[in-house]
Write an enzyme that holds these catalytic residues in place. Structure first.
Site, PDB file in Angstrom:
ATOM      1  N   SER A  80      69.536  35.836  86.529  1.00 18.08           N
ATOM      2  CA  SER A  80      69.121  35.893  87.684  1.00 18.08           C
ATOM      3  C   SER A  80      67.658  36.293  87.313  1.00 18.08           C
ATOM      4  O   SER A  80      67.448  37.529  86.417  1.00 18.08           O
ATOM      5  CB  SER A  80      69.844  36.620  88.499  1.00 18.08           C
ATOM      6  OG  SER A  80      70.876  35.689  88.987  1.00 18.08           O
ATOM      7  N   HIS A 135      66.685  30.927  90.441  1.00 17.22           N
ATOM      8  CA  HIS A 135      68.105  29.595  88.582  1.00 17.22           C
ATOM      9  C   HIS A 135      67.556  28.935  89.021  1.00 17.22           C
ATOM     10  O   HIS A 135      68.132  27.925  89.309  1.00 17.22           O
ATOM     11  CB  HIS A 135      69.229  29.994  89.504  1.00 17.22           C
ATOM     12  CG  HIS A 135      69.927  30.971  88.669  1.00 17.22           C
ATOM     13  ND1 HIS A 135      71.518  31.611  88.016  1.00 17.22           N
ATOM     14  CD2 HIS A 135      70.737  32.372  89.437  1.00 17.22           C
ATOM     15  CE1 HIS A 135      71.331  32.733  87.657  1.00 17.22           C
ATOM     16  NE2 HIS A 135      71.628  33.304  88.686  1.00 17.22           N
ATOM     17  N   HIS A 159      77.070  29.151  88.059  1.00 17.99           N
ATOM     18  CA  HIS A 159      78.316  29.925  87.615  1.00 17.99           C
ATOM     19  C   HIS A 159      79.787  29.424  88.480  1.00 17.99           C
ATOM     20  O   HIS A 159      79.728  28.057  89.242  1.00 17.99           O
ATOM     21  CB  HIS A 159      77.982  31.182  88.723  1.00 17.99           C
ATOM     22  CG  HIS A 159      77.181  31.271  88.210  1.00 17.99           C
ATOM     23  ND1 HIS A 159      75.550  31.262  88.942  1.00 17.99           N
ATOM     24  CD2 HIS A 159      76.251  33.217  87.577  1.00 17.99           C
ATOM     25  CE1 HIS A 159      74.413  31.579  88.592  1.00 17.99           C
ATOM     26  NE2 HIS A 159      74.838  32.621  87.350  1.00 17.99           N
ATOM     27  N   TYR A 216      81.275  30.968  90.412  1.00 20.51           N
ATOM     28  CA  TYR A 216      81.452  31.738  91.779  1.00 20.51           C
ATOM     29  C   TYR A 216      80.766  29.969  92.675  1.00 20.51           C
ATOM     30  O   TYR A 216      81.109  29.788  93.812  1.00 20.51           O
ATOM     31  CB  TYR A 216      80.523  32.960  92.531  1.00 20.51           C
ATOM     32  CG  TYR A 216      79.403  33.007  92.290  1.00 20.51           C
ATOM     33  CD1 TYR A 216      78.275  32.303  92.641  1.00 20.51           C
ATOM     34  CD2 TYR A 216      79.003  33.889  90.914  1.00 20.51           C
ATOM     35  CE1 TYR A 216      76.668  32.410  92.606  1.00 20.51           C
ATOM     36  CE2 TYR A 216      77.680  33.863  90.810  1.00 20.51           C
ATOM     37  CZ  TYR A 216      76.840  33.011  91.536  1.00 20.51           C
ATOM     38  OH  TYR A 216      75.604  33.805  90.938  1.00 20.51           O
ATOM     39  N   GLU A 217      80.039  29.473  92.835  1.00 21.32           N
ATOM     40  CA  GLU A 217      79.475  28.237  93.332  1.00 21.32           C
ATOM     41  C   GLU A 217      80.834  27.069  93.134  1.00 21.32           C
ATOM     42  O   GLU A 217      80.336  25.808  93.557  1.00 21.32           O
ATOM     43  CB  GLU A 217      77.886  27.455  92.675  1.00 21.32           C
ATOM     44  CG  GLU A 217      77.341  28.679  92.224  1.00 21.32           C
ATOM     45  CD  GLU A 217      76.087  27.993  91.162  1.00 21.32           C
ATOM     46  OE1 GLU A 217      75.517  26.979  91.795  1.00 21.32           O
ATOM     47  OE2 GLU A 217      75.713  28.689  90.126  1.00 21.32           O
ATOM     48  N   SER A 233      78.543  36.121  85.021  1.00 23.08           N
ATOM     49  CA  SER A 233      78.180  35.233  84.143  1.00 23.08           C
ATOM     50  C   SER A 233      78.765  34.882  83.061  1.00 23.08           C
ATOM     51  O   SER A 233      79.357  36.451  82.359  1.00 23.08           O
ATOM     52  CB  SER A 233      77.500  34.478  84.040  1.00 23.08           C
ATOM     53  OG  SER A 233      76.095  35.458  83.602  1.00 23.08           O
ATOM     54  N   ASN A 263      70.815  46.654  88.488  1.00 23.74           N
ATOM     55  CA  ASN A 263      70.908  48.119  89.640  1.00 23.74           C
ATOM     56  C   ASN A 263      72.268  49.072  89.401  1.00 23.74           C
ATOM     57  O   ASN A 263      72.883  48.153  88.139  1.00 23.74           O
ATOM     58  CB  ASN A 263      71.332  47.414  90.923  1.00 23.74           C
ATOM     59  CG  ASN A 263      72.229  45.960  90.172  1.00 23.74           C
ATOM     60  OD1 ASN A 263      72.325  45.206  90.410  1.00 23.74           O
ATOM     61  ND2 ASN A 263      73.904  46.487  91.254  1.00 23.74           N
ATOM     62  N   HIS A 303      71.009  40.293  96.135  1.00 25.43           N
ATOM     63  CA  HIS A 303      70.259  39.588  95.100  1.00 25.43           C
ATOM     64  C   HIS A 303      68.814  39.687  95.233  1.00 25.43           C
ATOM     65  O   HIS A 303      68.149  39.186  94.104  1.00 25.43           O
ATOM     66  CB  HIS A 303      71.290  38.059  95.903  1.00 25.43           C
ATOM     67  CG  HIS A 303      70.704  37.264  94.554  1.00 25.43           C
ATOM     68  ND1 HIS A 303      71.305  37.119  93.311  1.00 25.43           N
ATOM     69  CD2 HIS A 303      69.230  36.032  94.930  1.00 25.43           C
ATOM     70  CE1 HIS A 303      70.160  36.038  92.474  1.00 25.43           C
ATOM     71  NE2 HIS A 303      69.378  35.246  93.330  1.00 25.43           N
TER      72      HIS A 303
HETATM   73  N1  HPA Z   1      77.402  43.139  90.063  1.00 24.87           N
HETATM   74  C1  HPA Z   1      78.186  42.198  89.679  1.00 24.87           C
HETATM   75  N2  HPA Z   1      76.974  41.350  89.319  1.00 24.87           N
HETATM   76  C2  HPA Z   1      75.389  41.766  89.195  1.00 24.87           C
HETATM   77  C3  HPA Z   1      75.395  42.973  89.687  1.00 24.87           C
HETATM   78  C4  HPA Z   1      76.313  43.958  90.147  1.00 24.87           C
HETATM   79  O1  HPA Z   1      75.902  44.784  89.908  1.00 24.87           O
HETATM   80  N3  HPA Z   1      73.772  43.383  89.840  1.00 24.87           N
HETATM   81  C5  HPA Z   1      73.870  42.095  88.983  1.00 24.87           C
HETATM   82  N4  HPA Z   1      74.074  41.119  89.068  1.00 24.87           N
END
Ligand code: HPA
Length: 256
Positions: free
Chosen positions: A20, A51, A73, A75-76, A196, A219, A231
């Site tokens: 990402s 992506h 991913h 989740y997709e 991922s 983060n 995101h």
């Molecule tokens: N959690 C899960 N996936 C992530 C995060 C997160 O805090 N930050 C970037 N991808």
């Protein structure tokens, strides 16, 4: 899967998968050619912003390097087998060393957002594996190559860049975690969390590819700071950190 001749013949032995927001990494390198994932029969394509889905062949220090810009991913909605087709393709074209990158939240109070963490190990909480159905019982005691980790630590030292090392926990997503889930992940020994990398690392090891993994810590994980997760924020921090990754790669590449 039908692999285009151009890719079969590209001559690259090293590949990097960009996570990402890390797309800018590819922009600063010369493009020899590129192929959209959608143009390769049997390869899944991603709909996630940030992506872009393509393979790009570039030249670094006179050697070809295969860049996979974007990944798909779980989740997709893809299966664990689908999302490692990129790795199977790499193996088929002769890739021997694989650098996997991702964006991740940091759980470790001394790993600040905006820095990079190399994976020493992972915890697979995805509830699945790309190896379901075989091959079974692959050794996972050194998924992330000690040799490559040493090399990248040396490169980081020479470039005066911070490069942490720690454990990556893979969650299925697509939602970010709850604060309670983050407390659990800290308790079981994770330093970073993302969605991922782990299936690709498992598949690559099963194929005998040497692997290194890099988390761009974008983060603080949920509950560790008052800020909400988005995101967009993840992608913008990734964009800025992409430059550090290039420096690391330039330093390490001669010995990869
Ligand atoms: N959690 C899960 N996936 C992530 C995060 C997160 O805090 N930050 C970037 N991808």
């Amino acid at each position: 899967m039908k692999i285009p001749r151009e890719l079969m013949d590209c001559g690259a032995e090293t590949a990097i998968v960009l996570g990402s927001g890390l797309g800018p990494f590819a922009k600063s390198l010369p493009e020899i050619f590129s192929i959209e994932y959608g143009a390769i029969e049997g390869l899944p394509t991603s709909g996630v912003p940030g992506h872009a889905g393509r393979f790009l062949v570039t030249k670094l220090q006179d050697r070809p390097l295969l860049i996979a810009q974007g990944r798909v991913h779980l989740y997709e909605g893809w299966s664990a087998q689908d999302i490692v087709k990129n790795i199977q393709l790499m193996h088929a074209i002769g890739i021997k060393k694989l650098l996997l990158t991702n964006a991740a939240g940091t759980l470790n109070k001394s790993f600040e957002p905006g820095t990079w963490m190399m994976l020493s190990d992972h915890i697979n909480l995805l509830g699945t594996s790309p190896l379901r159905g075989g091959p079974n019982f692959i050794d996972m005691s050194e998924v992330y190559s000690l040799r490559l980790r040493r090399l990248f630590h040396e490169a980081a030292k020479a470039a005066r860049l911070t490069l942490h090392e720690g454990v990556y926990a893979a969650m299925a997503g697509p939602q970010f975690e709850t604060p309670a889930e983050i407390r659990m992940l800290r308790a079981i020994g994770a330093d970073a969390v993302g969605m991922s990398t782990v299936p690709e690392a498992i598949q690559a090891r099963a194929l005998g590819i040497e692997v290194a993994g890099f988390s761009c810590l974008t983060n603080w994980a949920a509950g560790l700071s008052p800020e909400k997760l988005s995101h967009e924020d993840v992608s913008s921090v990734g964009n800025e950190a992409a430059g550090q990754l290039i420096e690391l790669l330039l330093g390490a590449f001669p010995q990869i």
